[in-house]
Design a protein around this motif. Structure first.
Motif, PDB file in Angstrom:
ATOM      1  N   LEU A  27       0.832  -1.194   0.000  1.00  0.00           N
ATOM      2  CA  LEU A  27       0.000   0.000   0.000  1.00  0.00           C
ATOM      3  C   LEU A  27       0.866   1.244   0.000  1.00  0.00           C
ATOM      4  CD1 LEU A  27      -2.999   1.009   0.340  1.00  0.00           C
ATOM      5  CD2 LEU A  27      -2.538   1.043   2.794  1.00  0.00           C
ATOM      6  N   SER A  28       0.459   2.257  -0.753  1.00  0.00           N
ATOM      7  CA  SER A  28       1.220   3.499  -0.831  1.00  0.00           C
ATOM      8  C   SER A  28       1.371   4.138   0.551  1.00  0.00           C
ATOM      9  CB  SER A  28       0.524   4.481  -1.775  1.00  0.00           C
ATOM     10  OG  SER A  28       1.095   5.765  -1.685  1.00  0.00           O
ATOM     11  N   SER A  29       2.537   4.713   0.792  1.00  0.00           N
ATOM     12  CA  SER A  29       2.780   5.404   2.058  1.00  0.00           C
ATOM     13  C   SER A  29       1.958   6.679   2.175  1.00  0.00           C
ATOM     14  CB  SER A  29       4.274   5.743   2.182  1.00  0.00           C
ATOM     15  OG  SER A  29       4.687   6.576   1.102  1.00  0.00           O
ATOM     16  N   ALA A  31      -1.250   6.753   1.541  1.00  0.00           N
ATOM     17  CA  ALA A  31      -2.653   6.359   1.684  1.00  0.00           C
ATOM     18  C   ALA A  31      -3.328   6.988   2.899  1.00  0.00           C
ATOM     19  CB  ALA A  31      -2.763   4.837   1.749  1.00  0.00           C
ATOM     20  N   ASP A  32      -2.637   7.021   4.035  1.00  0.00           N
ATOM     21  CA  ASP A  32      -3.225   7.600   5.244  1.00  0.00           C
ATOM     22  C   ASP A  32      -3.600   9.063   5.029  1.00  0.00           C
ATOM     23  OD1 ASP A  32      -3.308   5.462   7.103  1.00  0.00           O
ATOM     24  OD2 ASP A  32      -1.151   5.595   7.349  1.00  0.00           O
ATOM     25  N   ASP A  33      -2.661   9.833   4.490  1.00  0.00           N
ATOM     26  CA  ASP A  33      -2.908  11.257   4.270  1.00  0.00           C
ATOM     27  C   ASP A  33      -4.006  11.480   3.241  1.00  0.00           C
ATOM     28  OD1 ASP A  33      -0.975  11.956   6.101  1.00  0.00           O
ATOM     29  OD2 ASP A  33       0.595  12.259   4.604  1.00  0.00           O
ATOM     30  N   ALA A  34      -3.990  10.685   2.180  1.00  0.00           N
ATOM     31  CA  ALA A  34      -5.007  10.832   1.141  1.00  0.00           C
ATOM     32  C   ALA A  34      -6.390  10.492   1.684  1.00  0.00           C
ATOM     33  CB  ALA A  34      -4.673   9.941  -0.048  1.00  0.00           C
ATOM     34  N   GLY A  35      -6.479   9.400   2.460  1.00  0.00           N
ATOM     35  CA  GLY A  35      -7.758   9.027   3.046  1.00  0.00           C
ATOM     36  C   GLY A  35      -8.286  10.075   3.996  1.00  0.00           C
ATOM     37  N   ASP A 162       1.717   8.831  -8.882  1.00  0.00           N
ATOM     38  CA  ASP A 162       3.009   8.939  -8.192  1.00  0.00           C
ATOM     39  C   ASP A 162       2.977   8.177  -6.865  1.00  0.00           C
ATOM     40  OD1 ASP A 162       3.909  10.505 -10.203  1.00  0.00           O
ATOM     41  OD2 ASP A 162       4.003  12.379  -9.059  1.00  0.00           O
ATOM     42  N   ASP A 163       4.063   7.505  -6.560  1.00  0.00           N
ATOM     43  CA  ASP A 163       4.260   6.827  -5.269  1.00  0.00           C
ATOM     44  C   ASP A 163       3.297   5.669  -5.027  1.00  0.00           C
ATOM     45  OD1 ASP A 163       6.322   8.661  -4.591  1.00  0.00           O
ATOM     46  OD2 ASP A 163       4.802  10.118  -4.000  1.00  0.00           O
ATOM     47  N   VAL A 164       2.669   5.162  -6.091  1.00  0.00           N
ATOM     48  CA  VAL A 164       1.807   3.987  -5.963  1.00  0.00           C
ATOM     49  C   VAL A 164       2.357   2.897  -6.889  1.00  0.00           C
ATOM     50  CG1 VAL A 164      -0.508   3.019  -6.175  1.00  0.00           C
ATOM     51  CG2 VAL A 164      -0.212   5.423  -5.504  1.00  0.00           C
ATOM     52  N   SER A 165       2.707   1.760  -6.305  1.00  0.00           N
ATOM     53  CA  SER A 165       3.189   0.628  -7.098  1.00  0.00           C
ATOM     54  C   SER A 165       2.048  -0.359  -7.283  1.00  0.00           C
ATOM     55  CB  SER A 165       4.367  -0.056  -6.383  1.00  0.00           C
ATOM     56  OG  SER A 165       5.445   0.841  -6.209  1.00  0.00           O
ATOM     57  N   PHE A 166       1.790  -0.753  -8.509  1.00  0.00           N
ATOM     58  CA  PHE A 166       0.639  -1.631  -8.740  1.00  0.00           C
ATOM     59  C   PHE A 166       0.799  -2.423 -10.027  1.00  0.00           C
ATOM     60  CE2 PHE A 166      -0.245   2.519 -10.609  1.00  0.00           C
ATOM     61  CZ  PHE A 166      -0.714   2.209 -11.882  1.00  0.00           C
ATOM     62  N   SER A 167       0.027  -3.484 -10.118  1.00  0.00           N
ATOM     63  CA  SER A 167      -0.110  -4.268 -11.332  1.00  0.00           C
ATOM     64  C   SER A 167      -1.476  -3.939 -11.916  1.00  0.00           C
ATOM     65  CB  SER A 167      -0.012  -5.764 -11.014  1.00  0.00           C
ATOM     66  OG  SER A 167      -0.233  -6.537 -12.171  1.00  0.00           O
ATOM     67  N   THR A 168      -1.526  -3.567 -13.165  1.00  0.00           N
ATOM     68  CA  THR A 168      -2.741  -2.986 -13.756  1.00  0.00           C
ATOM     69  C   THR A 168      -3.985  -3.855 -13.602  1.00  0.00           C
ATOM     70  OG1 THR A 168      -2.125  -3.901 -15.923  1.00  0.00           O
ATOM     71  CG2 THR A 168      -1.457  -1.643 -15.433  1.00  0.00           C
ATOM     72  N   GLY A 169      -3.828  -5.160 -13.686  1.00  0.00           N
ATOM     73  CA  GLY A 169      -4.995  -6.030 -13.633  1.00  0.00           C
ATOM     74  C   GLY A 169      -5.367  -6.506 -12.244  1.00  0.00           C
ATOM     75  N   SER A 170      -4.607  -6.103 -11.232  1.00  0.00           N
ATOM     76  CA  SER A 170      -4.885  -6.536  -9.859  1.00  0.00           C
ATOM     77  C   SER A 170      -5.994  -5.714  -9.229  1.00  0.00           C
ATOM     78  CB  SER A 170      -3.622  -6.410  -9.006  1.00  0.00           C
ATOM     79  OG  SER A 170      -2.606  -7.257  -9.474  1.00  0.00           O
ATOM     80  N   PRO A 171      -6.735  -6.290  -8.277  1.00  0.00           N
ATOM     81  CA  PRO A 171      -7.756  -5.529  -7.559  1.00  0.00           C
ATOM     82  C   PRO A 171      -7.111  -4.349  -6.826  1.00  0.00           C
ATOM     83  CG  PRO A 171      -8.041  -7.883  -7.192  1.00  0.00           C
ATOM     84  CD  PRO A 171      -6.721  -7.722  -7.872  1.00  0.00           C
ATOM     85  N   ALA A 172      -7.675  -3.184  -6.984  1.00  0.00           N
ATOM     86  CA  ALA A 172      -7.109  -1.974  -6.374  1.00  0.00           C
ATOM     87  C   ALA A 172      -7.427  -1.914  -4.887  1.00  0.00           C
ATOM     88  CB  ALA A 172      -7.656  -0.734  -7.074  1.00  0.00           C
ATOM     89  N   ARG A 174      -8.174   0.181  -1.490  1.00  0.00           N
ATOM     90  CA  ARG A 174      -8.870   1.443  -1.224  1.00  0.00           C
ATOM     91  C   ARG A 174      -7.890   2.593  -0.970  1.00  0.00           C
ATOM     92  NH1 ARG A 174     -14.164   1.464   0.848  1.00  0.00           N
ATOM     93  NH2 ARG A 174     -13.547   2.859   2.553  1.00  0.00           N
ATOM     94  N   GLY A 175      -6.852   2.331  -0.192  1.00  0.00           N
ATOM     95  CA  GLY A 175      -5.893   3.381   0.106  1.00  0.00           C
ATOM     96  C   GLY A 175      -5.212   3.932  -1.133  1.00  0.00           C
ATOM     97  N   ASP A 176      -4.883   3.051  -2.076  1.00  0.00           N
ATOM     98  CA  ASP A 176      -4.255   3.498  -3.319  1.00  0.00           C
ATOM     99  C   ASP A 176      -5.248   4.289  -4.175  1.00  0.00           C
ATOM    100  OD1 ASP A 176      -1.833   2.360  -2.671  1.00  0.00           O
ATOM    101  OD2 ASP A 176      -2.241   0.479  -3.728  1.00  0.00           O
TER     102      ASP A 176
END
Length: 341
Positions: A27-29, A31-35, A162-172, A174-176
């Motif tokens: 999870l992106s670092s 996420a807390d601030d964005a949420g 920015d600052d979010v690492s993910f695989s496009t087809g994976s379930p997203a 919430r924090g990201d």
């Protein structure tokens, strides 16, 4: 030679296969601030226990709620809840019906070839990024390339991913998604101008957050704030701004990083500070040493020293004159710097 070629093709095929099913990374670092930001703006509410479920996945139906609220169209969704949906699996008067109808009518989401929407299916990262850009107006033009790469490239260009690492087809997670949404709020909605074959801002300088209708207070300087600011009751969120007026930080918004720095804040009707529009950058670190003779501060973990003469310094959550206060090794100091200095 042919055998080697076949083996190479097989390896490439396997690489693509595994990349398609690779689970999302950590999870992106942010996420807390964005949420917290989305909650303070009323875009998300969280769960009854007060948590935001940052590490949970998010469904397609839940996603339409985020899209509607960040576009200030939640009331329109309420009107559409009893309207029959274009999707075969979206019944009328379900909690998400109006949001799905709105998102479909606005062109933010689309269904599947069989006429379904799959409201309870997880949103993938590629879908989440696409929906964010659609809200900003990029669905009504021409993004070069094929989906989802064209949307991912544009999102990266705008800084949304920015600052979010993910695989496009994976379930997203919430924090990201909240990180994507928060970054999208700071973007300008666009329209496609076919004569020029380009996207242009609908209103120059107006971001999606500006369109939410909050009052903007400019050149605010917060001089003091309680340690518990951003949580608990109103008394725990009291803020002294511009040396006279007492304001309150919205539940979930931490105003402390902006103490002593001239900033522009968004307020609601209750005079609560909801979000910051712009502010000087602030360095926050535990003090390592102070050399009063040369007006120098050295922060823990940094080999650089900073001159604090005539600087904005916050000691233990209060704007202070560094030459008039006594600080020691246990003091928590914020040294305010502007821009990239």
């Amino acid at each position: 030679m042919r055998k080697s070629s076949k083996m190479l093709s097989l390896v490439i095929a396997l690489i693509f296969l595994f990349s398609a099913v690779t689970p999302a990374l950590a999870l992106s670092s942010d996420a807390d601030d964005a949420g917290a930001r989305l909650k303070s703006l009323g875009i998300i509410a969280g769960y009854p226990d007060g948590s935001l479920g940052l590490e949970r996945t998010i469904t397609r139906a839940e996603m339409t709620v985020v899209l509607a609220e960040m576009s200030a169209m939640g009331s329109a969704a309420d009107v559409l809840k009893s309207v029959p949906s274009k999707f075969s699996d979206v019944a009328t008067n379900v909690w998400y019906t109006g949001y799905v109808n709105l998102a479909a009518n606005q062109g933010w989401v689309s269904g599947y070839p069989d006429g379904s929407f799959k409201p309870n299916a997880n949103v993938t990262y590629a879908e989440a990024v696409t929906m964010m850009l659609n809200v900003l107006g990029y669905s009504k033009g021409d993004l070069p390339g094929t989906w989802p790469l064209n949307y991912l490239v544009k999102a990266a260009e705008l800084g949304i991913t920015d600052d979010v690492s993910f695989s496009t087809g994976s379930p997203a997670l919430r924090g990201d998604v909240f990180v994507f949404a928060s970054a999208s709020l700071d973007q300008e909605p666009v329209k496609w101008v076919s004569d020029d074959s380009e996207f242009v801002s609908i209103k120059d300088g107006e971001t999606l957050l500006d369109k939410l209708g909050f009052e903007l207070a400019e050149d605010v300087i917060v001089s003091d704030a309680y340690v518990l600011v951003g949580t608990g009751g109103e008394d725990d969120r009291e803020v002294t701004a511009n040396d006279s007026s007492v304001e309150y930080a919205a539940d979930g918004f931490d105003v402390r990083p902006y103490i002593g720095v001239e900033s522009d804040f968004y307020f609601n009707d209750d005079n609560e500070i909801l979000a910051v529009k712009s502010s000087a950058s602030v360095m926050t670190a535990e003090i390592d040493s102070v050399t009063e003779a040369s007006y120098e501060i050295e922060f823990d973990g940094s080999s650089k020293t900073y001159n604090y003469e005539d600087a904005v310094v916050i000691v233990n959550e209060k704007l202070s004159d560094i030459t008039a206060v006594s600080i020691d090794e246990d003091s928590f100091v914020r040294y305010a710097v502007s821009g990239d200095d």
